[in-house]
Design a protein around this motif. Structure first.
Motif, mmCIF file in Angstrom:
data_model
loop_
_atom_site.group_PDB
_atom_site.id
_atom_site.type_symbol
_atom_site.label_atom_id
_atom_site.label_comp_id
_atom_site.label_asym_id
_atom_site.label_seq_id
_atom_site.Cartn_x
_atom_site.Cartn_y
_atom_site.Cartn_z
ATOM 1 N N ILE A 182 0.819 -1.216 0.000
ATOM 2 C CA ILE A 182 0.000 0.000 0.000
ATOM 3 C C ILE A 182 0.850 1.262 0.000
ATOM 4 O O ILE A 182 1.892 1.328 0.652
ATOM 5 N N SER A 183 0.338 2.293 -0.713
ATOM 6 C CA SER A 183 1.003 3.596 -0.733
ATOM 7 C C SER A 183 -0.065 4.675 -0.586
ATOM 8 O O SER A 183 -1.219 4.465 -0.950
ATOM 9 N N ALA A 184 0.353 5.821 -0.061
ATOM 10 C CA ALA A 184 -0.575 6.951 0.055
ATOM 11 C C ALA A 184 -0.263 7.949 -1.054
ATOM 12 O O ALA A 184 0.908 8.268 -1.305
ATOM 13 N N ILE A 185 -1.337 8.407 -1.711
ATOM 14 C CA ILE A 185 -1.162 9.320 -2.847
ATOM 15 C C ILE A 185 -2.097 10.515 -2.641
ATOM 16 O O ILE A 185 -3.250 10.347 -2.218
ATOM 17 N N MET A 186 -1.609 11.692 -2.931
ATOM 18 C CA MET A 186 -2.422 12.895 -2.785
ATOM 19 C C MET A 186 -3.221 13.151 -4.067
ATOM 20 O O MET A 186 -2.657 13.173 -5.161
ATOM 21 N N VAL A 187 -4.532 13.304 -3.890
ATOM 22 C CA VAL A 187 -5.382 13.643 -5.033
ATOM 23 C C VAL A 187 -6.058 14.968 -4.718
ATOM 24 O O VAL A 187 -6.605 15.150 -3.626
ATOM 25 N N GLU A 188 -6.004 15.872 -5.672
ATOM 26 C CA GLU A 188 -6.648 17.174 -5.441
ATOM 27 C C GLU A 188 -8.049 17.183 -6.037
ATOM 28 O O GLU A 188 -8.297 16.561 -7.080
ATOM 29 N N LYS A 189 -8.919 17.899 -5.349
ATOM 30 C CA LYS A 189 -10.283 18.102 -5.833
ATOM 31 C C LYS A 189 -10.211 18.657 -7.258
ATOM 32 O O LYS A 189 -9.329 19.485 -7.558
ATOM 33 N N GLY A 190 -11.103 18.198 -8.105
ATOM 34 C CA GLY A 190 -11.137 18.737 -9.462
ATOM 35 C C GLY A 190 -10.291 17.936 -10.440
ATOM 36 O O GLY A 190 -10.349 18.177 -11.649
ATOM 37 N N THR A 191 -9.505 16.968 -9.940
ATOM 38 C CA THR A 191 -8.707 16.147 -10.852
ATOM 39 C C THR A 191 -9.683 15.290 -11.683
ATOM 40 O O THR A 191 -10.578 14.660 -11.106
ATOM 41 N N PRO A 192 -9.552 15.285 -13.027
ATOM 42 C CA PRO A 192 -10.498 14.525 -13.842
ATOM 43 C C PRO A 192 -10.597 13.057 -13.391
ATOM 44 O O PRO A 192 -9.584 12.425 -13.096
ATOM 45 N N GLY A 193 -11.832 12.573 -13.321
ATOM 46 C CA GLY A 193 -12.080 11.177 -12.919
ATOM 47 C C GLY A 193 -12.339 11.032 -11.430
ATOM 48 O O GLY A 193 -12.785 9.980 -10.975
ATOM 49 N N PHE A 194 -12.068 12.079 -10.669
ATOM 50 C CA PHE A 194 -12.302 12.016 -9.219
ATOM 51 C C PHE A 194 -13.648 12.669 -8.906
ATOM 52 O O PHE A 194 -13.860 13.840 -9.214
ATOM 53 N N THR A 195 -14.558 11.878 -8.330
ATOM 54 C CA THR A 195 -15.885 12.430 -8.013
ATOM 55 C C THR A 195 -16.337 12.009 -6.623
ATOM 56 O O THR A 195 -15.955 10.952 -6.115
ATOM 57 N N VAL A 196 -17.161 12.873 -6.061
ATOM 58 C CA VAL A 196 -17.823 12.548 -4.798
ATOM 59 C C VAL A 196 -19.189 12.010 -5.195
ATOM 60 O O VAL A 196 -19.948 12.697 -5.874
#
Ligand code: CAA
Length: 412
Positions: A182-196
């Motif tokens: 396992i690894s931790a990765i930072m994803v920012e809001k608004g990155t294409p493909g990332f949705t709530v």
């Protein structure tokens, strides 16, 4: 080992500011935000302006470096007014600890000053539909393609989801490895493909969103790999939880104190049998128990937080954090239950905040590790410590000693 609890000037100043904000912006609006399931943006803005997000961020990156004890003081004050808002604040520390504890220098410089300033909010994405307590069983994957990680899968129960700008996402980067999966990765809001996606309709802490976060081929630069090294994410998650659990425990102390204060005021005004009910011994018994348990929790939480600030990550502090979290959150449920009882029929009605204290308390013994998991963590440390108590062996019956098989002892 007992722990000296020393409050820095900064911690006391931050606690006073948190109390002011709680009185002005949090408590008066708590019922409204609870009913509407709305985030309290006004209070969050006040928290940012007062510099409270700087509490847990090291000084080199724009924070006050005031530590886990100061964080606990702030979380306690905010949760005393509204448990939901307490977690809305504290979850930013939870989401930031993977960077603080494991991030590279460049990552800290890039992300932490904005978190400290309250410009960016944070969420922690560990749990999944099929990986809750068994956190290492997660399945969201991140595949390296050139200079980018491509993330696929769904996270569940992301607190602050939608409001947060930064998401610390725990992903499988090596499915063939057991210990470095396992690894931790930072994803920012608004990155294409990332949705709530699903916004949960909750029993309590309704002012803070808890959502599903979906990652449909989300591409982030390789440099977003927290710590710059794959395979250390599970350890970072565990260390993060050790640092964050005193904050949850502090929310529980605040929630207990908030419920006790209301019950105390009510008991002094409500008359039955011709006198305020606080004259009745059975009510006094309940109030006294509530006060004792709340104070015991508070001391346990402060001691755990102070030890973390003094020593940093260690097995002893992992145990302390689990003890504080488990004890204080169990107490919060007990105190909230008794507070409803003191309020009698009124306590059961949603017209008064005491019912909300009761609903809010339940999640405390579930999130950031269920209290069953906390007891497991505590027991594992205890079993390990038994090995250091060899000098007591002579007091164990001889036949028990003779039948001792080290391999049959659960592995700590
Ligand atoms: N610090 C550093 N490393 C640690 C550690 C710690 N506290 N605990 C474990 N590790 C390491 C171990 O040393 C081991 O390393 P090696 O592989 O090198 O030997 C590795 O991690 C695996 O450890 P375990 O074998 O102990 O792991 P496990 O699979 O048995 O599980 C667990 C451990 C304690 C049960 C863990 O899965 C756990 O904490 N589960 C609960 C998850 C949780 O708290 N989720 C909360 C989600 S966040 C949330 O709720 C936020 C919110 O909404 C507000």
């Amino acid at each position: 080992m007992t722990q000296n609890i020393v409050f820095s000037e900064k911690a006391l100043e931050l606690r006073a500011k948190a109390r002011e904000i709680a009185d002005k912006y949090v408590r008066p609006a708590a019922a409204k935000h609870d009913k509407a399931q709305e985030y309290n943006h006004e209070a969050a803005k006040a928290v940012a302006e007062a510099g409270l997000f700087r509490t847990f961020v090291p000084e080199e990156y724009g924070g006050y470096g005031a530590g886990v004890l100061a964080l606990s003081c702030v979380a306690e004050e905010l949760a005393k007014a509204d448990s939901g808002f307490g977690v809305a604040f504290a979850v930013n520390a939870l989401g930031s600890f993977p960077i603080i504890l494991g991030g590279t220098e460049e990552q800290k410089k890039e992300w932490l000053p904005k978190i400290a300033a309250g410009e960016k909010f944070v969420a922690f994405c560990l749990s999944e539909k099929f990986a809750g307590s068994d956190a290492s069983g997660l399945s969201v994957s991140a595949t390296l393609e050139g200079d980018e990680y491509v993330i696929r899968g769904e996270k569940k129960w992301t607190t602050n989801g939608g409001v947060a700008d930064y998401y610390s996402v725990f992903c499988v980067t090596d499915s063939t490895s057991k210990s470095r999966r396992i690894s931790a990765i930072m994803v920012e809001k608004g990155t294409p493909g990332f949705t709530v996606k699903k916004v949960e309709d909750k029993m309590g802490i309704r002012c803070v969103p808890v959502v599903e976060t979906h990652f449909d081929g989300v591409r982030v630069p390789k440099s977003n790999l927290i710590g710059g090294r794959a395979g250390v994410g599970f350890k970072h998650a565990m260390m993060t939880l050790d640092y964050a659990r005193p904050g949850v425990a502090a929310q529980a102390v605040g929630a207990s104190q908030g419920a006790l204060d209301l019950a105390n005021v009510y008991a002094n005004r409500r008359k039955q049998f011709g006198v305020p009910i606080s004259n009745h011994q059975m009510v006094q018994y309940m109030l006294a128990n509530m006060a004792m348990k709340t104070e015991a929790s508070r001391q346990l939480v402060y001691a755990a937080a102070a030890a973390i600030d003094e020593v940093g990550p260690s097995p002893a502090n992992s145990k302390r954090a689990a003890m504080a979290k488990c004890f204080a959150t169990d107490v919060a449920m007990e105190v909230a239950t008794d507070a409803v009882q003191v309020f009698g029929g009124y306590g059961f009605m949603e017209d008064y905040p005491i019912a909300k204290f009761f609903r809010d308390a339940k999640i405390l013994s579930i999130y950031e590790g269920t209290n069953q998991i906390q007891r497991m963590v505590i027991a594992r440390h205890l079993i390990r410590e038994a090995g250091e108590l060899e000098h007591l062996q002579e007091f164990i019956p001889t036949e028990v000693q003779e039948s001792y098989e080290p391999d049959s002892v659960p592995q700590a």
